[in-house]
Design a protein around this motif. Structure first.
Motif, PDB file in Angstrom:
ATOM      1  N   SER A 109     -11.152  13.158   1.702  1.00  0.00           N
ATOM      2  CA  SER A 109     -12.167  13.618   1.165  1.00  0.00           C
ATOM      3  C   SER A 109     -12.512  14.772  -0.138  1.00  0.00           C
ATOM      4  N   ALA A 110     -11.556  14.256  -1.338  1.00  0.00           N
ATOM      5  CA  ALA A 110     -11.954  13.971  -2.516  1.00  0.00           C
ATOM      6  C   ALA A 110     -12.615  13.612  -2.823  1.00  0.00           C
ATOM      7  N   PHE A 111     -12.610  11.834  -2.901  1.00  0.00           N
ATOM      8  CA  PHE A 111     -13.326  11.474  -2.890  1.00  0.00           C
ATOM      9  C   PHE A 111     -14.669  11.099  -2.768  1.00  0.00           C
ATOM     10  N   GLN A 112     -15.195  11.716  -1.306  1.00  0.00           N
ATOM     11  CA  GLN A 112     -16.134  11.556  -0.757  1.00  0.00           C
ATOM     12  C   GLN A 112     -17.000  12.676  -0.712  1.00  0.00           C
ATOM     13  N   ASP A 113     -16.410  13.872  -1.767  1.00  0.00           N
ATOM     14  CA  ASP A 113     -16.807  15.722  -2.590  1.00  0.00           C
ATOM     15  C   ASP A 113     -17.689  14.624  -3.710  1.00  0.00           C
ATOM     16  N   GLY A 114     -16.567  12.902  -3.975  1.00  0.00           N
ATOM     17  CA  GLY A 114     -17.480  12.797  -5.702  1.00  0.00           C
ATOM     18  C   GLY A 114     -16.901  13.499  -6.494  1.00  0.00           C
ATOM     19  N   LEU A 155       0.978  -1.203  -0.354  1.00  0.00           N
ATOM     20  CA  LEU A 155       0.155   0.438  -0.010  1.00  0.00           C
ATOM     21  C   LEU A 155       1.129   1.401   0.067  1.00  0.00           C
ATOM     22  N   PRO A 156       0.617   2.066  -0.910  1.00  0.00           N
ATOM     23  CA  PRO A 156       1.414   3.220  -1.273  1.00  0.00           C
ATOM     24  C   PRO A 156       1.191   4.369  -0.282  1.00  0.00           C
ATOM     25  N   ILE A 157       1.366   4.304   1.065  1.00  0.00           N
ATOM     26  CA  ILE A 157       1.126   4.931   2.483  1.00  0.00           C
ATOM     27  C   ILE A 157       2.341   4.564   3.278  1.00  0.00           C
ATOM     28  N   ILE A 158       2.325   6.276   4.094  1.00  0.00           N
ATOM     29  CA  ILE A 158       3.004   6.490   4.652  1.00  0.00           C
ATOM     30  C   ILE A 158       2.727   6.749   6.478  1.00  0.00           C
ATOM     31  N   THR A 159       2.676   6.698   7.637  1.00  0.00           N
ATOM     32  CA  THR A 159       2.784   7.050   8.705  1.00  0.00           C
ATOM     33  C   THR A 159       3.770   8.289   9.685  1.00  0.00           C
ATOM     34  N   ASP A 160       3.812   9.023   9.338  1.00  0.00           N
ATOM     35  CA  ASP A 160       4.725  10.473   9.595  1.00  0.00           C
ATOM     36  C   ASP A 160       5.223  10.344  11.239  1.00  0.00           C
ATOM     37  N   SER A 161       5.662  10.732  11.670  1.00  0.00           N
ATOM     38  CA  SER A 161       6.808  11.181  12.772  1.00  0.00           C
ATOM     39  C   SER A 161       4.608  11.806  14.056  1.00  0.00           C
ATOM     40  N   ASP A 162       4.005  12.610  13.058  1.00  0.00           N
ATOM     41  CA  ASP A 162       2.907  13.164  13.797  1.00  0.00           C
ATOM     42  C   ASP A 162       1.645  12.449  13.623  1.00  0.00           C
ATOM     43  N   GLY A 163       1.713  11.190  13.695  1.00  0.00           N
ATOM     44  CA  GLY A 163       1.268  10.004  13.487  1.00  0.00           C
ATOM     45  C   GLY A 163      -0.010   9.982  12.175  1.00  0.00           C
ATOM     46  N   LEU A 181      -5.527   3.408  -3.166  1.00  0.00           N
ATOM     47  CA  LEU A 181      -6.092   4.179  -1.858  1.00  0.00           C
ATOM     48  C   LEU A 181      -7.513   4.131  -1.304  1.00  0.00           C
ATOM     49  N   ILE A 182      -8.384   4.692  -2.430  1.00  0.00           N
ATOM     50  CA  ILE A 182      -9.551   4.356  -2.446  1.00  0.00           C
ATOM     51  C   ILE A 182     -10.291   3.549  -2.276  1.00  0.00           C
ATOM     52  N   GLY A 183      -9.673   2.021  -2.963  1.00  0.00           N
ATOM     53  CA  GLY A 183      -9.745   0.630  -2.484  1.00  0.00           C
ATOM     54  C   GLY A 183      -9.591   0.439  -1.008  1.00  0.00           C
ATOM     55  N   TYR A 184      -8.696   1.036  -0.568  1.00  0.00           N
ATOM     56  CA  TYR A 184      -8.204   0.446   0.780  1.00  0.00           C
ATOM     57  C   TYR A 184      -9.148   1.212   1.524  1.00  0.00           C
ATOM     58  N   TYR A 185      -9.968   2.543   1.130  1.00  0.00           N
ATOM     59  CA  TYR A 185     -10.343   3.308   2.224  1.00  0.00           C
ATOM     60  C   TYR A 185     -11.875   3.039   2.362  1.00  0.00           C
ATOM     61  N   LEU A 186     -12.391   2.366   0.762  1.00  0.00           N
ATOM     62  CA  LEU A 186     -13.735   1.566   0.669  1.00  0.00           C
ATOM     63  C   LEU A 186     -13.419   0.094   1.593  1.00  0.00           C
ATOM     64  N   ARG A 187     -12.243  -0.125   1.702  1.00  0.00           N
ATOM     65  CA  ARG A 187     -13.051  -2.077   2.439  1.00  0.00           C
ATOM     66  C   ARG A 187     -12.064  -1.743   4.017  1.00  0.00           C
ATOM     67  N   GLU A 199     -12.183   2.062   9.956  1.00  0.00           N
ATOM     68  CA  GLU A 199     -10.787   2.525  11.165  1.00  0.00           C
ATOM     69  C   GLU A 199     -10.710   3.449   9.942  1.00  0.00           C
ATOM     70  N   ILE A 200     -11.054   4.381   8.956  1.00  0.00           N
ATOM     71  CA  ILE A 200     -10.415   4.850   8.202  1.00  0.00           C
ATOM     72  C   ILE A 200     -11.374   6.567   8.817  1.00  0.00           C
ATOM     73  N   GLU A 201     -12.737   6.232   8.655  1.00  0.00           N
ATOM     74  CA  GLU A 201     -13.186   6.588   9.246  1.00  0.00           C
ATOM     75  C   GLU A 201     -12.807   7.536  10.354  1.00  0.00           C
ATOM     76  N   ALA A 202     -12.841   6.218  11.696  1.00  0.00           N
ATOM     77  CA  ALA A 202     -12.014   6.600  13.204  1.00  0.00           C
ATOM     78  C   ALA A 202     -10.612   7.202  13.399  1.00  0.00           C
ATOM     79  N   TYR A 203     -10.031   7.232  12.010  1.00  0.00           N
ATOM     80  CA  TYR A 203      -8.956   8.036  11.885  1.00  0.00           C
ATOM     81  C   TYR A 203      -8.869   9.520  11.507  1.00  0.00           C
ATOM     82  N   LEU A 204      -9.934   9.405  10.596  1.00  0.00           N
ATOM     83  CA  LEU A 204     -10.325  10.722  10.479  1.00  0.00           C
ATOM     84  C   LEU A 204     -10.924  11.703  11.374  1.00  0.00           C
TER      85      LEU A 204
END
Length: 113
Positions: free
Chosen positions: A36-41, A12-20, A62-68, A72-77
């Motif tokens: 946010s862009a995806f949710q806005d259509g 997955l092309p994602i990293i978590t930086d030192s600030d989380g 990443l859209i697939g990751y979010y949808l699956r 947990e992503i909504e909790a993070y957001l």
């Protein structure tokens, strides 16, 4: 050759930086921004046009990751929004934003004189 023989594992092309903060790898674009862009259509292609540093294939991934993993992503957001609100409150307590425009205009007038 059957479809079962084509099992592929991708990173997955994602990293978590030192600030989380979750960011798209090799960019400064946050997962928050992409979701946010995806949710806005916005389509993946539109997101890729707006954030040219992010490859289209990564956006689809990443859209697939979010949808699956939506809960947990909504909790993070939600946590990110709560943290941002807390920081904003701290900043406003430290430097009251009320009347800031008037103060800035007054400073400008003094500097121009």
């Amino acid at each position: 050759m059957s479809m079962n023989a084509l099992a592929v594992t991708e990173t997955l092309p994602i990293i978590t930086d030192s600030d989380g903060v979750m960011r798209i790898a090799h960019t400064r674009v946050t997962l928050d921004t992409l979701v946010s862009a995806f949710q806005d259509g916005a389509t993946a292609e539109e997101i890729a046009q707006q954030y040219s540093a992010v490859p289209l294939a990564d956006i689809y991934s990443l859209i697939g990751y979010y949808l699956r993993r939506r809960p947990e992503i909504e909790a993070y957001l939600a946590q990110r929004r709560q943290t941002a609100a807390s920081i904003r409150e701290q900043n406003e307590a430290h430097c009251n934003p009320a009347g800031i425009r008037a103060r800035l205009l007054a400073r400008r007038a003094i500097g121009a004189a």
